[in-house]
Design an enzyme around this catalytic site. Sequence first.
Site, PDB file in Angstrom:
ATOM      1  N   ASP A  13       0.863  -1.180   0.000  1.00  0.00           N
ATOM      2  CA  ASP A  13       0.000   0.000   0.000  1.00  0.00           C
ATOM      3  C   ASP A  13       0.903   1.234   0.000  1.00  0.00           C
ATOM      4  O   ASP A  13       2.128   1.107   0.072  1.00  0.00           O
ATOM      5  CB  ASP A  13      -0.968  -0.028   1.191  1.00  0.00           C
ATOM      6  CG  ASP A  13      -0.252   0.122   2.520  1.00  0.00           C
ATOM      7  OD1 ASP A  13       0.976   0.269   2.532  1.00  0.00           O
ATOM      8  OD2 ASP A  13      -0.933   0.093   3.554  1.00  0.00           O
ATOM      9  N   SER A  14       0.329   2.410  -0.077  1.00  0.00           N
ATOM     10  CA  SER A  14       1.144   3.618  -0.236  1.00  0.00           C
ATOM     11  C   SER A  14       1.542   4.241   1.092  1.00  0.00           C
ATOM     12  O   SER A  14       2.350   5.154   1.138  1.00  0.00           O
ATOM     13  CB  SER A  14       0.365   4.652  -1.037  1.00  0.00           C
ATOM     14  OG  SER A  14      -0.710   5.139  -0.246  1.00  0.00           O
ATOM     15  N   GLY A  15       0.950   3.771   2.176  1.00  0.00           N
ATOM     16  CA  GLY A  15       1.165   4.404   3.476  1.00  0.00           C
ATOM     17  C   GLY A  15       0.120   5.467   3.765  1.00  0.00           C
ATOM     18  O   GLY A  15      -0.015   5.907   4.900  1.00  0.00           O
ATOM     19  N   GLY A  16      -0.615   5.876   2.753  1.00  0.00           N
ATOM     20  CA  GLY A  16      -1.597   6.950   2.910  1.00  0.00           C
ATOM     21  C   GLY A  16      -2.640   6.649   3.968  1.00  0.00           C
ATOM     22  O   GLY A  16      -2.903   7.473   4.842  1.00  0.00           O
ATOM     23  N   PHE A  17      -3.189   5.456   3.909  1.00  0.00           N
ATOM     24  CA  PHE A  17      -4.278   5.120   4.832  1.00  0.00           C
ATOM     25  C   PHE A  17      -3.816   5.200   6.281  1.00  0.00           C
ATOM     26  O   PHE A  17      -4.503   5.771   7.128  1.00  0.00           O
ATOM     27  CB  PHE A  17      -4.825   3.725   4.517  1.00  0.00           C
ATOM     28  CG  PHE A  17      -5.994   3.337   5.376  1.00  0.00           C
ATOM     29  CD1 PHE A  17      -7.250   3.868   5.137  1.00  0.00           C
ATOM     30  CD2 PHE A  17      -5.844   2.467   6.436  1.00  0.00           C
ATOM     31  CE1 PHE A  17      -8.342   3.532   5.938  1.00  0.00           C
ATOM     32  CE2 PHE A  17      -6.914   2.121   7.251  1.00  0.00           C
ATOM     33  CZ  PHE A  17      -8.160   2.656   6.990  1.00  0.00           C
ATOM     34  N   CYS A  65     -12.448 -28.635   5.907  1.00  0.00           N
ATOM     35  CA  CYS A  65     -11.325 -27.704   5.716  1.00  0.00           C
ATOM     36  C   CYS A  65     -10.014 -28.485   5.637  1.00  0.00           C
ATOM     37  O   CYS A  65      -9.743 -29.325   6.495  1.00  0.00           O
ATOM     38  CB  CYS A  65     -11.279 -26.694   6.863  1.00  0.00           C
ATOM     39  SG  CYS A  65      -9.887 -25.558   6.722  1.00  0.00           S
ATOM     40  N   GLY A  72     -11.120   3.976   0.494  1.00  0.00           N
ATOM     41  CA  GLY A  72     -12.060   4.709   1.334  1.00  0.00           C
ATOM     42  C   GLY A  72     -13.399   4.032   1.533  1.00  0.00           C
ATOM     43  O   GLY A  72     -14.389   4.687   1.828  1.00  0.00           O
ATOM     44  N   HIS A 101      -6.068 -21.472   9.802  1.00  0.00           N
ATOM     45  CA  HIS A 101      -7.444 -21.831   9.441  1.00  0.00           C
ATOM     46  C   HIS A 101      -8.193 -20.674   8.783  1.00  0.00           C
ATOM     47  O   HIS A 101      -8.816 -20.849   7.733  1.00  0.00           O
ATOM     48  CB  HIS A 101      -8.224 -22.311  10.665  1.00  0.00           C
ATOM     49  CG  HIS A 101      -9.676 -22.496  10.364  1.00  0.00           C
ATOM     50  ND1 HIS A 101     -10.163 -23.583   9.674  1.00  0.00           N
ATOM     51  CD2 HIS A 101     -10.747 -21.672  10.583  1.00  0.00           C
ATOM     52  CE1 HIS A 101     -11.469 -23.443   9.492  1.00  0.00           C
ATOM     53  NE2 HIS A 101     -11.851 -22.289  10.040  1.00  0.00           N
ATOM     54  N   CYS A 155      -7.010 -27.415   6.104  1.00  0.00           N
ATOM     55  CA  CYS A 155      -5.872 -26.794   6.800  1.00  0.00           C
ATOM     56  C   CYS A 155      -5.333 -27.688   7.915  1.00  0.00           C
ATOM     57  O   CYS A 155      -6.001 -28.609   8.380  1.00  0.00           O
ATOM     58  CB  CYS A 155      -6.251 -25.416   7.339  1.00  0.00           C
ATOM     59  SG  CYS A 155      -6.905 -25.421   9.017  1.00  0.00           S
ATOM     60  N   CYS A 178      -7.444 -28.063  11.124  1.00  0.00           N
ATOM     61  CA  CYS A 178      -8.636 -28.911  11.015  1.00  0.00           C
ATOM     62  C   CYS A 178      -8.289 -30.378  10.760  1.00  0.00           C
ATOM     63  O   CYS A 178      -8.992 -31.273  11.221  1.00  0.00           O
ATOM     64  CB  CYS A 178      -9.542 -28.397   9.896  1.00  0.00           C
ATOM     65  SG  CYS A 178     -10.251 -26.792  10.289  1.00  0.00           S
ATOM     66  N   ASP A 180      -8.115  -7.377   0.068  1.00  0.00           N
ATOM     67  CA  ASP A 180      -7.246  -7.610   1.222  1.00  0.00           C
ATOM     68  C   ASP A 180      -8.043  -7.199   2.444  1.00  0.00           C
ATOM     69  O   ASP A 180      -8.927  -6.346   2.357  1.00  0.00           O
ATOM     70  CB  ASP A 180      -5.978  -6.730   1.160  1.00  0.00           C
ATOM     71  CG  ASP A 180      -6.257  -5.319   1.629  1.00  0.00           C
ATOM     72  OD1 ASP A 180      -6.817  -4.531   0.849  1.00  0.00           O
ATOM     73  OD2 ASP A 180      -5.965  -4.991   2.794  1.00  0.00           O
TER      74      ASP A 180
HETATM   75 ZN   LIG Z   1      -9.213 -25.285   8.870  1.00  0.00          ZN
END
Ligand SMILES: [Zn+2]
Length: 369
Positions: free
Chosen positions: A91-95, A302, A214, A333, A304, A307, A264
Site C-alpha cells: 500500500d502507499s502508506g496513505g491510509f 477444511c 475509502g 485456518h 488446513c 482442522c 485484502d
Molecule cells: Zn481449517
Amino acid sequence: MSDHFEVLSKCQEARAGILRTAHGTVETPVFMPVGTQATVKSLSSGDLETLGARIILANTYHLAMRPGHELIAGLGGLHRFMAWPAAILTDSGGFQVFSQSGRRTIDEDGVTFQSHVDGSTQRLTPESAMAIQAALGSDIAMAFDECPPSDAEPAVITKAMERTTRWARRCLEAEAAPGQLRFGVVQGGTSIELRRAHLAEIAGLSFDGLALGGLSVGEPPEVMHAVVAHVAPLLPADRPRYLMGVGRPQDVLAGIAAGIDMFDCVMPTRNARNGHLFVPAGHLNIANTRYRDDPRPLHEACPCEACRRYSRGYLSHLFRSKEILYYRLATVHNVQYYLNIVRAARQAIVEGRFAAYAAEQTALMEAGE
Ligand SMILES: [Zn+2]
C-alpha cells in the site's frame, strides 16, 4: 488488452482472470493476506505457500518506520527479506498516515506526521511513497492518495479527490522498481456521483490497475455494497480492479459479483487472534465454553493443518492458555477459509454458476451470525 492482466471468463459482472507479476502469475479473483510488518502475523512464508497464497500485502508506512526501506533494500528487497518468492502488493502508506487524525498536517506537497515507533516527525509525499515502494521492490505499488474520513462532508471529499488526482500524476512520474505495476486509487466516499467523477479522472491515467479506496471505513455494509455494485462495473474492463480493505467473507463475495478482482483485509488474521474462527455457517467463537470438550475439528471439510490434525477442544485449551501455537493454528485456518471461498468463487465463475454459489454461501454465512 494489457499484457499483465487477462479476463478468462465472466459470469454476469464477476470475472475470472490472470494477473502476471514479476513474481509469478496470480489467478483472480484473489484474496491477499495482510502482512503489515513483512509477516502475516504468526505465519511463516512456508505456511503461506502451503495455504496456497500467491500474493500478499505489506504496509509501506510500517516498513518505512521500522526497520526502514533502505535496510530492507540493502538485504535484497522485501521478497528476499521475508523469504517470500511470490507476489507482494504494497500500500502507499496513505491510509495509515491519514488514520492518525490530529497528529498530522496535510499540504499540497504531502503529509507530515509522527512515527508511531519513536514519535519522530516524518514526511510522506507522492514521490517518497513511490520511492519507498520501489526500494522495497514490491510487484504492485499503490499510488499515494488522500483518504478523507468516512463521515466527511461532500466538499471535503471533493477536495481530497482532486488532490488525489494531482498526486496520482506525480506518482506516475516517479521511478518504479523493475517490473513493478502501479495502481491508482479512486476515492469519493459513499457518493455514486463523486465516485463516477473520480473514476473518470483516475481511469484516464496510465495506471496498470485501479483500486476503490475509502470503503469499509465505518459505513453500513449495504451502503458499501451499493457503491461497489454501481462503481466496479465502470472500472476499465482490461485492467485489474482492487477493493481495498474489504472485508467480511460476504463482502468479498458481493465485491466479486460486482466485478472486483482483488481483495485484502486484516479480518481473517485479526479475528483469528481474538478467537473468531470462520466456518461456512458464519463463525464460531472458540472462547465459548461449549468447545472445551468438543472432539470435532473446526470444520470437517477444511484442508488446513488446524482442522486436519486438531480438535476444537484442543484449540479451546490453547486459546484459554494463550499458547503461541493457538495464534498460528487459528490464523492458518482463517486464511485457508478466505483463500478457499475466493478460489471456489473463481471455479464457480468459470463454470457459469457464480450467482448461485454466492447466494448459497452468503445465506449460510448470514444464518450463522
Ligand atoms: Zn481449517
